[in-house]
Design an enzyme around this catalytic site. Structure first.
Site, PDB file in Angstrom:
ATOM      1  N   LYS A   5     -12.453  -1.981   6.640  1.00 58.16           N
ATOM      2  CA  LYS A   5     -11.840  -2.935   7.565  1.00 58.16           C
ATOM      3  C   LYS A   5     -11.953  -2.927   8.888  1.00 58.16           C
ATOM      4  O   LYS A   5     -12.518  -3.803   9.438  1.00 58.16           O
ATOM      5  CB  LYS A   5     -10.168  -2.655   7.488  1.00 58.16           C
ATOM      6  CG  LYS A   5      -9.708  -3.332   6.184  1.00 58.16           C
ATOM      7  CD  LYS A   5      -8.953  -2.573   5.328  1.00 58.16           C
ATOM      8  CE  LYS A   5      -8.756  -3.035   4.004  1.00 58.16           C
ATOM      9  NZ  LYS A   5      -7.795  -2.253   2.907  1.00 58.16           N
ATOM     10  N   ASP A  50      -1.807   6.607   6.390  1.00 60.78           N
ATOM     11  CA  ASP A  50      -2.912   5.939   5.997  1.00 60.78           C
ATOM     12  C   ASP A  50      -3.255   4.959   7.128  1.00 60.78           C
ATOM     13  O   ASP A  50      -2.483   4.085   7.367  1.00 60.78           O
ATOM     14  CB  ASP A  50      -2.472   5.054   4.769  1.00 60.78           C
ATOM     15  CG  ASP A  50      -3.479   4.028   4.273  1.00 60.78           C
ATOM     16  OD1 ASP A  50      -4.429   3.641   4.953  1.00 60.78           O
ATOM     17  OD2 ASP A  50      -2.888   3.306   3.424  1.00 60.78           O
ATOM     18  N   TRP A  52       0.791  -1.148  -0.236  1.00 61.78           N
ATOM     19  CA  TRP A  52       0.175  -0.055  -0.024  1.00 61.78           C
ATOM     20  C   TRP A  52       0.838   1.341   0.128  1.00 61.78           C
ATOM     21  O   TRP A  52       0.714   2.254  -0.633  1.00 61.78           O
ATOM     22  CB  TRP A  52      -1.048   0.028   1.244  1.00 61.78           C
ATOM     23  CG  TRP A  52      -2.001  -1.091   0.959  1.00 61.78           C
ATOM     24  CD1 TRP A  52      -2.264  -2.060   2.074  1.00 61.78           C
ATOM     25  CD2 TRP A  52      -2.918  -1.508  -0.002  1.00 61.78           C
ATOM     26  NE1 TRP A  52      -3.043  -2.976   1.855  1.00 61.78           N
ATOM     27  CE2 TRP A  52      -3.616  -2.641   0.497  1.00 61.78           C
ATOM     28  CE3 TRP A  52      -3.043  -0.874  -1.095  1.00 61.78           C
ATOM     29  CZ2 TRP A  52      -4.524  -3.237  -0.457  1.00 61.78           C
ATOM     30  CZ3 TRP A  52      -4.102  -1.495  -1.957  1.00 61.78           C
ATOM     31  CH2 TRP A  52      -4.802  -2.528  -1.332  1.00 61.78           C
TER      32      TRP A  52
HETATM   33  C1  LIG Z   1      -7.105  -2.075   2.061  1.00 61.50           C
HETATM   34  C2  LIG Z   1      -6.096  -0.947   2.216  1.00 61.50           C
HETATM   35  C3  LIG Z   1      -6.044   0.139   1.055  1.00 61.50           C
HETATM   36  C4  LIG Z   1      -6.826   0.222  -0.293  1.00 61.50           C
HETATM   37  O1  LIG Z   1      -8.009   0.699  -0.001  1.00 61.50           O
HETATM   38  P1  LIG Z   1      -9.145   0.476  -1.198  1.00 61.50           P
HETATM   39  O2  LIG Z   1     -10.313   1.015  -0.539  1.00 61.50           O
HETATM   40  O3  LIG Z   1      -9.312  -0.946  -1.863  1.00 61.50           O
HETATM   41  O4  LIG Z   1      -8.346   1.502  -2.125  1.00 61.50           O
HETATM   42  C5  LIG Z   1      -5.264   1.302   1.299  1.00 61.50           C
HETATM   43  N1  LIG Z   1      -4.338   1.123   2.784  1.00 61.50           N
HETATM   44  C6  LIG Z   1      -4.318   0.027   3.491  1.00 61.50           C
HETATM   45  C7  LIG Z   1      -3.346   0.176   4.485  1.00 61.50           C
HETATM   46  C8  LIG Z   1      -5.080  -0.890   3.158  1.00 61.50           C
HETATM   47  O5  LIG Z   1      -5.427  -1.933   4.102  1.00 61.50           O
END
Ligand SMILES: *Cc1c(COP(=O)(O)O)cnc(C)c1O
Length: 357
Positions: free
Chosen positions: A192, A168, A101
């Site tokens: 998540k 993030d 990511w």
């Molecule tokens: C799942 C995830 C993403 C991507 O998210 P999308 O909504 O699929 O674009 C980005 N960063 C982290 C840390 C993730 O776990």
């Protein structure tokens, strides 16, 4: 009703109470005679829910008044682009390369100018969080990934640096108390820890927002979302509604401190099995960098991993296969996953080892 033990990495388990409440209100939201997804996003009922969601988030995460809370579509992946489009305003930007990511975020930032790795864990397949960061002069911001969903590593302490930090938090937001003031911008996709896919929560410091590029198309401009209370266009109504319910649920559990205690207990149940398995289960992450959200490990062989996952599925354990890029096994124990589910999985792991070691 048959519900499985859901360890999916994302989208992932939701609290049962939240799903039941949403189900009960689906046809008739608060006496309006229609569901929340059937009404205008300008209606008083929707407006009250929208405002309450922000207020709950502010309360639970202790977000100071000098931060905006925004709801944006496009997932974490659009935030990779938006953060850079808005804030790559200096000579260069710094990224901590802690996995897939982080790399994707870096790739987007390269569209806007120079990008460098302030630290990297690539030398050991991202099994650890780097201890030191190298920040160069004229850096717009440092971008970090709080929890590395695929590798199962998590920053235990956030870095202290002299440049703005963008984080993030897609896979560990609201799983533990966080000092929001350490960050200039936090973003997290909901799917998540917070709700269904479709909305990203953005928490941004107002004086940082003031430094953003002004010449962006409105849908890419954080300022535009802030100016319109995230209602410039139709927001992802249903996703925000589910986040609202999840935040109420977190509050009812006792808030983030109580959630953190539960998450510690859950992760410990699984890590204890790994650590007491005489190497039968081999954890991917260094102990000091272990994630409480995503627990990654290997079995003695790829065939045995396949069998373990298949056998687990028969017993109702879903989503324990590793990410396609790293293989092995991954157990995601997000907020909504119960202690009971983790106990049951820990017991299954011990039993499996006894039969196959
Ligand atoms: C799942 C995830 C993403 C991507 O998210 P999308 O909504 O699929 O674009 C980005 N960063 C982290 C840390 C993730 O776990």
């Amino acid at each position: 009703m048959e519900r499985v033990y859901n360890f999916n990495a994302g989208p992932s388990a939701m609290p049962l109470e939240v799903l039941q409440e949403a189900q009960a209100e689906f046809l008739n939201y608060k006496g309006t005679g229609m569901g929340i997804i059937e009404m205008s996003h300008r209606s008083p009922e929707y407006a009250a829910m929208h405002a309450e969601t922000k207020a709950l988030l502010r309360e639970l995460m202790n977000v100071p008044d000098d931060y905006e809370i925004l709801f944006i579509q496009g997932g974490g992946s659009l935030q990779f682009l938006m953060t850079a489009a808005n804030f790559h305003t200096n000579k260069r930007t710094a990224y901590a390369n802690t996995g897939v990511w982080a790399k994707k975020a870096m790739a987007e930032a390269k569209r806007f100018g120079e990008v460098y790795e302030a630290a990297s864990s690539a030398d050991k397949n991202h099994s650890y969080i780097p201890a030191a960061l190298d920040i160069k002069p004229d850096t717009s911001y440092l971008h970090i990934t709080a929890n590395n969903t695929i590798y199962g590593t998590e920053w235990q302490d956030f870095p202290d640096v002299d440049v703005p930090v963008i984080c993030d938090m897609s896979s560990d937001i609201l799983s533990r108390p966080v000092d929001v003031t350490k960050f200039n911008l936090i973003y997290a996709g909901a799917q998540k820890n917070l709700g269904p896919a479709g909305v990203v929560i953005v928490i941004v410091k107002k004086n940082f927002l003031a430094t953003a590029r002004k010449d962006l198309p409105p849908m890419l401009s954080y300022q535009n979302y802030a100016d319109n209370d995230s209602l410039y266009n139709t927001p992802p109504v249903f996703a925000i509604y589910m986040v609202n319910k999840t935040l109420h649920w977190i509050k009812a559990q006792g808030g983030i401190t109580a959630i953190e205690a539960r998450n510690k207990e859950k992760a410990q149940l699984i890590y204890d099995v790994i650590d007491n398995s005489n190497g039968f289960y081999c954890g991917h992450a260094d102990k000091a960098s272990r994630s409480r959200m995503n627990i990654t490990f290997n079995l003695p062989s790829a065939e045995m991993e396949k069998d373990f996952i298949a056998e687990g599925k028969k017993r109702g354990f879903i989503g324990i296969g590793g990410h396609r890029l790293v293989g092995g096994c991954r157990v995601s124990a997000y907020n909504a996953v119960t202690v009971e589910a983790c106990k049951a999985l820990a017991d299954f792991m011990k039993e499996y080892q006894n039969q196959h070691a």
